[in-house]
Design a protein around this motif. Structure first.
Motif, PDB file in Angstrom:
ATOM      1  N   TYR B  68       0.842  -1.203   0.000  1.00 28.08           N
ATOM      2  CA  TYR B  68       0.000   0.000   0.000  1.00 28.08           C
ATOM      3  C   TYR B  68       0.875   1.251   0.000  1.00 28.08           C
ATOM      4  CZ  TYR B  68      -3.598   3.344   1.392  1.00 28.08           C
ATOM      5  OH  TYR B  68      -4.448   4.413   1.441  1.00 28.08           O
ATOM      6  N   GLU B  69       1.908   1.223   0.802  1.00 29.87           N
ATOM      7  CA  GLU B  69       2.793   2.394   0.897  1.00 29.87           C
ATOM      8  C   GLU B  69       3.598   2.605  -0.379  1.00 29.87           C
ATOM      9  OE1 GLU B  69       4.778   1.673   4.660  1.00 29.87           O
ATOM     10  OE2 GLU B  69       2.880   1.948   5.754  1.00 29.87           O
ATOM     11  N   LYS B  70       3.766   1.519  -1.140  1.00 27.41           N
ATOM     12  CA  LYS B  70       4.435   1.648  -2.457  1.00 27.41           C
ATOM     13  C   LYS B  70       3.446   2.070  -3.544  1.00 27.41           C
ATOM     14  CE  LYS B  70       6.736  -2.512  -2.033  1.00 27.41           C
ATOM     15  NZ  LYS B  70       7.189  -3.755  -2.680  1.00 27.41           N
ATOM     16  N   GLY B  71       2.181   2.217  -3.178  1.00 24.84           N
ATOM     17  CA  GLY B  71       1.170   2.628  -4.164  1.00 24.84           C
ATOM     18  C   GLY B  71       0.409   1.460  -4.772  1.00 24.84           C
ATOM     19  N   ASN B  72       0.649   0.251  -4.276  1.00 22.37           N
ATOM     20  CA  ASN B  72      -0.057  -0.932  -4.787  1.00 22.37           C
ATOM     21  C   ASN B  72      -1.203  -1.283  -3.828  1.00 22.37           C
ATOM     22  OD1 ASN B  72      -0.658  -3.096  -6.391  1.00 22.37           O
ATOM     23  ND2 ASN B  72       1.030  -4.383  -5.674  1.00 22.37           N
ATOM     24  N   LYS B  73      -2.354  -0.708  -4.118  1.00 22.50           N
ATOM     25  CA  LYS B  73      -3.526  -0.856  -3.233  1.00 22.50           C
ATOM     26  C   LYS B  73      -4.034  -2.281  -3.170  1.00 22.50           C
ATOM     27  CE  LYS B  73      -6.329   3.335  -3.087  1.00 22.50           C
ATOM     28  NZ  LYS B  73      -7.644   3.873  -3.448  1.00 22.50           N
ATOM     29  N   PHE B  74      -4.441  -2.696  -1.992  1.00 24.11           N
ATOM     30  CA  PHE B  74      -5.047  -4.018  -1.832  1.00 24.11           C
ATOM     31  C   PHE B  74      -6.558  -3.950  -2.053  1.00 24.11           C
ATOM     32  CE2 PHE B  74      -4.949  -1.875   2.242  1.00 24.11           C
ATOM     33  CZ  PHE B  74      -6.207  -2.104   2.777  1.00 24.11           C
ATOM     34  N   PHE B  75      -7.150  -5.124  -2.313  1.00 24.38           N
ATOM     35  CA  PHE B  75      -8.609  -5.203  -2.259  1.00 24.38           C
ATOM     36  C   PHE B  75      -8.991  -6.132  -1.108  1.00 24.38           C
ATOM     37  CE2 PHE B  75      -7.466  -8.782  -4.968  1.00 24.38           C
ATOM     38  CZ  PHE B  75      -8.342  -9.794  -4.603  1.00 24.38           C
ATOM     39  N   LEU B  76     -10.269  -6.046  -0.698  1.00 23.39           N
ATOM     40  CA  LEU B  76     -10.772  -6.866   0.410  1.00 23.39           C
ATOM     41  C   LEU B  76     -11.664  -7.957  -0.137  1.00 23.39           C
ATOM     42  CD1 LEU B  76     -11.612  -3.702   2.436  1.00 23.39           C
ATOM     43  CD2 LEU B  76     -10.072  -5.481   3.320  1.00 23.39           C
ATOM     44  N   TYR B  77     -11.606  -9.124   0.505  1.00 22.76           N
ATOM     45  CA  TYR B  77     -12.464 -10.236   0.106  1.00 22.76           C
ATOM     46  C   TYR B  77     -13.151 -10.777   1.348  1.00 22.76           C
ATOM     47  CZ  TYR B  77     -13.362 -15.222  -1.095  1.00 22.76           C
ATOM     48  OH  TYR B  77     -13.916 -16.475  -1.242  1.00 22.76           O
ATOM     49  N   THR B  78     -14.471 -10.857   1.272  1.00 22.48           N
ATOM     50  CA  THR B  78     -15.227 -11.485   2.351  1.00 22.48           C
ATOM     51  C   THR B  78     -16.402 -12.233   1.730  1.00 22.48           C
ATOM     52  OG1 THR B  78     -16.371 -11.119   4.471  1.00 22.48           O
ATOM     53  CG2 THR B  78     -16.606  -9.407   2.810  1.00 22.48           C
TER      54      THR B  78
END
Lengths: 376, 376
Positions: B68-78
């Motif tokens: 995230y800090e490198k600019g590579n956003k995560f997504f959430l899965y539920t």
């Protein structure tokens, strides 16, 4: 010969198959003359595959005709599991040609499955890209056989998964891993995709019934080695509200090299591919086709040949010479020694090349027709 | 208490769970204060689920923040495996509320799986019609929580099978039945659909990467009992070219009747459902909520209560009283005997009913919004 061992599973055919024994072992019924006459009443003639018992056994074919005679038309289901390095050969065409003839004679719909995930799941080295490419090539062969596009629906598993998976789970719920183990010889090291696969293979046998919201009889022409998959379908489908599919079983077109096993396209010396050139056909038949002839012309003229083990003669009988009189003459001439092996081979080469010339032209035209045959 | 036995599997939670032991047993990492401070740098505040260690463990959360800090956003899965006779209760909401908060704070996409085939495959008596109806009801609860429809994509397995099955087979090819046996305690009598299912459950963890043709980190908030499914995903996904999903684990919201096991909606006496009326909530809390108080008012005033085993206090702490000062005062007052059990229960009843009043209004509005949340 009776004492020799043979093995027939969906994954392997080994040895010289004793079809009489197989009928008993699999618990299928012989396609007898009475049933052939019953078919003939609806079709006027009989395809050589039936006349000559290339399709030799069945499950519930009488029931299929009962329903047909009551006005409840059956549909046909066949398929092809495409894979890397296995091109369509003459043996593959047999159930498809049978379907085409039955479609013409009975006005039946054909549902054609291309399970492009099967070989991907079963073979480590095969990718989905491989099976997708191969599926395209194989569809050309199917279309080239002249199916009626209005009555023929192709299902490609990864393309039609939206339609198929919700049906496959209904089947899957009724099949335990025990059944898979005993039917296919699987064990705990098999992957869970290959374990699930037979549920996908069952789907086209009842999908038309789902879509039309009524129970429609299904007839599956197939090589008898594929019977196992559909024994499971026959067990499960009534449990989820559909008919057992009926089955029409064929013998195997023998490999070029002899009458044991079945034709395989992974070995060049064993199969005639639909894409072979006239020169390749000539070379393969001359070089590999197992001969029932004698070692020298003199000996052949004197002792005669054995058409019953001669692969060229078998191909004429099982596929390429529809005229019973002509076939009989070839049989007698070869047996008496009047006809030499080279002459017999030339007759076959000529017949195959005429067939493939036409097939390859239609195969080329099929490139623009893929979409017409995909279920929508 | 340490010596008591407990069991945590995807199918059952039994006994009083020792979360410290579970961290070791599952090989997950504790969500320590250093990591909480790191999250806080991006979110300004910390949700009570994090502050109070309701989410108490993780796998690779530091890596998620690195990316995230490198600019590579995560997504959430539920997700939610809907079934007959199991309505959404407060415990189900915890990972979803966590997702909603993370979506707001990190601008993350949420992929929400509704595997409507799972309970159909696992439970004999459950039909696909049952799970489809239940899925609709459950979607209302999810939407009511306020997810951003532009960033939230629901996958319903039977509706989205066309998209999911071709990905599931890639996962399935890498999982043997041995793995399924040892992970889920399956045997040869399990059906082949339930055996295949974990492959479908893995798909949303990499589907966004497939669709966007680049590797995107995935974070899965879940009850720690569901960890098993994703241990398999974490093992397989790198083998097919995707990141291991990171996981954020929660403890279980205790059942009304006590601090062991987890809330379950199949027993009325154990759970507060999202559809309960104010009177039902009052009745359930008064009748069933396990109390840490004494047997008489006199004794309670003298000895005080035990908030650490009191279910009403636990619900305030884990869910309904975000204000740390207020919570501390309730703790002290109850422990000293100044606050009676009936007073504590009234605080909780009021809080739950305010929450459910809002939730049920939004749930009603959600009926018209289902389509907005389906992946297209």
């Amino acid at each position: 010969m009776r004492g020799k061992s043979f093995e027939v599973t969906p994954y392997e055919v080994k040895g010289e198959v004793d079809y009489g024994k197989l009928i008993k072992k699999f618990g299928v019924s012989k396609l007898n003359d009475k049933l052939l006459r019953r078919i003939e009443r609806h079709t006027d003639d009989l395809h050589l595959f039936l006349r000559r018992k290339v399709f030799f056994a069945h499950r519930d074919l009488n029931w299929i005709l009962d329903e047909y005679e009551k006005g409840n038309k059956f549909f046909l289901y066949t398929g092809r599991a495409s894979t890397k390095g296995s091109k369509v050969h003459l043996g593959h065409l047999m159930p498809w040609i049978m379907c085409k003839w039955l479609q013409d004679k009975f006005g039946a719909e054909v549902w054609f499955q291309f399970p492009d995930e099967e070989k991907f799941l079963y073979k480590n080295e095969v990718t989905l890209e491989d099976t997708k490419k191969a599926t395209y090539e194989d569809m050309l062969d199917v279309i080239a056989l002249g199916f009626d596009s209005k009555k023929t629906h192709s299902l490609v598993d990864t393309k039609h998964a939206g339609l198929m998976f919700p049906q496959a789970i209904k089947v899957a719920k009724k099949i335990t891993f025990s059944t898979i183990k005993s039917s296919f010889g699987f064990n705990d090291t098999n992957n869970i995709g290959s374990i699930f696969y037979t549920a996908m293979q069952a789907v086209p046998a009842f999908l038309p019934s789902v879509l039309k919201k009524k129970k429609i009889p299904c007839l599956i022409p197939l090589g008898i080695d594929q019977d196992t998959h559909f024994r499971i379908s026959r067990d499960v489908l009534p449990k989820i509200g559909y008919y057992k599919p009926a089955i029409l079983h064929s013998v195997f077109l023998p490999p070029l090299t002899g009458v044991g096993g079945k034709m395989s396209s992974s070995d060049d010396s064993k199969a005639i591919l639909t894409t072979d050139s006239p020169a390749e056909v000539r070379k393969k038949i001359n070089k590999y086709a197992f001969s029932g002839g004698q070692h020298s012309v003199e000996e052949h003229r004197k002792k005669g040949g054995n058409p019953d083990v001669d692969v060229s003669f078998q191909y004429l009988k099982m596929f390429f010479e529809p005229d019973d009189e002509k076939l009989k003459k070839i049989y007698n001439d070869y047996k008496s020694g009047k006809m030499l092996t080279s002459e017999l081979k030339n007759i076959l080469i000529e017949k195959i090349n005429v067939f493939l010339n036409q097939h390859q032209k239609k195969r080329k035209l099929a490139e623009k027709r893929i979409d017409e045959f995909l279920y929508k």
